[in-house]
Design an enzyme around this catalytic site. Structure first.
Site, PDB file in Angstrom:
ATOM      1  N   SER A 185     -17.536  88.100-103.483  1.00  0.00           N
ATOM      2  CA  SER A 185     -17.660  86.705-102.481  1.00  0.00           C
ATOM      3  C   SER A 185     -16.745  85.376-102.888  1.00  0.00           C
ATOM      4  CB  SER A 185     -18.534  86.154-102.579  1.00  0.00           C
ATOM      5  OG  SER A 185     -18.975  84.810-102.567  1.00  0.00           O
ATOM      6  N   ARG A 188     -18.738  70.597-100.993  1.00  0.00           N
ATOM      7  CA  ARG A 188     -19.796  70.782 -99.586  1.00  0.00           C
ATOM      8  C   ARG A 188     -20.267  69.724 -98.770  1.00  0.00           C
ATOM      9  NH1 ARG A 188     -18.057  75.138 -99.258  1.00  0.00           N
ATOM     10  NH2 ARG A 188     -18.821  77.002 -99.962  1.00  0.00           N
ATOM     11  N   ASP A 202     -24.787  76.079-104.087  1.00  0.00           N
ATOM     12  CA  ASP A 202     -24.436  75.625-102.863  1.00  0.00           C
ATOM     13  C   ASP A 202     -25.457  74.866-101.728  1.00  0.00           C
ATOM     14  OD1 ASP A 202     -21.721  75.585-103.233  1.00  0.00           O
ATOM     15  OD2 ASP A 202     -21.497  77.776-102.266  1.00  0.00           O
ATOM     16  N   ASP A 256     -22.199  86.806 -92.332  1.00  0.00           N
ATOM     17  CA  ASP A 256     -23.890  85.848 -92.591  1.00  0.00           C
ATOM     18  C   ASP A 256     -23.348  84.374 -90.692  1.00  0.00           C
ATOM     19  OD1 ASP A 256     -24.022  86.955 -94.559  1.00  0.00           O
ATOM     20  OD2 ASP A 256     -22.894  85.010 -95.722  1.00  0.00           O
TER      21      ASP A 256
HETATM   22  N1  ARG Z   1     -20.021  79.154-108.542  1.00  0.00           N
HETATM   23  C1  ARG Z   1     -19.438  78.073-108.203  1.00  0.00           C
HETATM   24  C2  ARG Z   1     -19.998  77.159-107.615  1.00  0.00           C
HETATM   25  O1  ARG Z   1     -21.421  76.462-107.342  1.00  0.00           O
HETATM   26  C3  ARG Z   1     -18.387  78.727-106.937  1.00  0.00           C
HETATM   27  C4  ARG Z   1     -19.287  79.310-105.664  1.00  0.00           C
HETATM   28  C5  ARG Z   1     -18.568  79.615-104.738  1.00  0.00           C
HETATM   29  N2  ARG Z   1     -19.261  80.145-103.195  1.00  0.00           N
HETATM   30  C6  ARG Z   1     -18.487  81.888-102.844  1.00  0.00           C
HETATM   31  N3  ARG Z   1     -19.507  81.766-101.651  1.00  0.00           N
HETATM   32  N4  ARG Z   1     -17.697  82.335-103.626  1.00  0.00           N
HETATM   33  O2  ARG Z   1     -19.585  75.973-107.058  1.00  0.00           O
END
Ligand code: ARG
Length: 396
Positions: free
Chosen positions: A180, A99, A128, A20
């Protein structure tokens, strides 16, 4: 001098080295931007050097790699640990905590580079994007914010691969990824692919740092964890810096099948999503920290703090790290931690962390009050009057 060059707008892009964000470099270049990539090293274990080279090959003018590992633990993770924050009682917020840290580091680079814009590679369905953008807005309100993956015409992974081929973008592997994955020192988040069916049991290939509990050794392993004001500082009597301490407990827990969570969680954007997490060190440290608080905190503070833990978890999950309420809760939590110093003994065995001992110079536990044996100082004659008054308000 260089007047023509300075016409170009500059953008700082959160870059992971993956498909990406590699495509995003070219995408912004095609739209007339000079792209500065930023890679935050939060312990994901990716090969930063080859990713950095790739960014430059694609055409980024610069790729800054920031070592954020220690900061992640001391300024973010340990705050969540002290607060006892677990989203929906299960998720330790490993991704969520990284983040605001990465976003804040990007803003610093953007200011130094005098950039006009800032961007991330998150989709429009997750949490995110919120965490990145809220931080951008709060820390650098004048920057334009872009989320190319949310906007562009490349709808599938195959579209992106085609785009990459067309534009001669070197990509690591074109093999379809099964899941992912977001990885840092505090935990691994695994989602999508076959896991989208909440009935589907995560197969062996989803385990990254943790062995399946049934494959864990028959013999348990003990660890003694020492906290100073709520922060873990020693394991088995040995002082360790945060990165070493957490890495070591990740390995120990991983060997014993500790730290897996399989849950359906509620995203901020209203979607339920099935998530699998691995966080061995975190599970050990949360268990130990909780056990120490049980020993040293008074009953009412413990009870009150539970509500605070939940609220703090939601703040982190929902991207509100740099806000006044979060700061106020930190002050409260720090006040509760002044006596959370001591040592907890845990046993790691086939997927579980069993707390089996705790001690502290601030212990509120009094054996002379608790004992049913010799030396009891508890005056049992007071109990009758106490209970009479306790029942009084409810009497007819
Ligand atoms: N669901 C989790 C969160 O919102 C993990 C997100 C993980 N992102 C990923 N690209 N796998 O914090």
């Amino acid at each position: 001098m260089g007047a023509k060059k300075s016409k170009k707008k500059k953008i700082v892009l959160a870059y992971s080295g993956g498909l990406d964000t590699s495509v995003a470099i070219k995408w912004f270049m095609e739209r007339g931007y000079e792209v500065v990539c930023y890679m935050g090293d939060v312990g994901q274990g990716a090969d930063a050097e080859s990713a950095r080279k790739r960014a430059l090959e694609i055409g980024a003018v610069k790729c800054v790699v920031g070592d954020l590992k220690k900061e992640l633990l001391t300024d973010y993770v340990f705050r969540a640990l002290k607060a006892g924050a677990l989203y929906q009682d299960k998720y330790n917020l490993a991704t969520a905590l990284s983040r605001p840290l990465i976003a804040d580091a990007m803003v610093k680079v953007a200011k130094k580079e005098k950039a006009d814009a800032i961007a991330h590679g998150c989709t429009g369905k997750g949490n995110d994007q919120v965490r990145f953008e809220v931080t951008f807005h709060l820390k650098a309100p004048s920057l334009e914010v872009y989320a190319p993956v949310r906007e562009w015409e490349l709808k599938t992974r195959e579209d992106e691969i085609d785009y990459a081929r067309e534009h001669r973008i070197p990509i690591e592997q074109t093999k379809k990824k099964l899941y992912s994955i977001d990885n840092n020192l505090w935990g691994i988040s695994i989602e999508s692919g076959k896991l989208e069916d909440p009935w589907f049991e995560p197969p062996k290939d989803t385990f990254i740092s943790v062995v399946p509990p049934e494959k864990a050794p028959q013999r348990p392993e003990y660890a003694e964890i020492t906290f100073d004001k709520g922060i873990p500082v020693e394991v088995n009597g040995k002082k360790l810096d945060p990165v070493k301490l957490v890495s070591m407990l990740n390995r120990a827990g991983g060997r014993h099948g500790v730290g897996r969570v399989d849950m359906v969680e509620d995203r901020l954007v209203g979607i339920k999503s099935r998530e699998v997490y691995e966080a061995p060190a975190s599970q050990i440290l949360y268990s130990a920290h909780t056990a120490l608080e049980e020993l040293v905190l008074d009953r009412e503070t413990l009870k009150y703090k539970r509500g605070v833990s939940q609220r703090y978890a939601e703040i982190i999950y929902n991207g509100l790290w740099f806000t006044p309420l979060k700061e106020a809760i930190d002050a409260f939590v720090d006040r509760t931690q002044t006596r959370v110093s001591g040592t907890v003994k845990v046993k790691l065995y086939k997927g579980s962390v069993i707390v089996c001992g705790r001690k502290s110079r601030y212990s509120r536990y009094r054996e002379s009050l608790a004992t049913y044996g010799e030396g009891d100082v508890f005056d049992q004659s007071l109990a009758k009057g106490f209970i009479d008054l306790w029942a009084l308000p409810y009497k007819k």
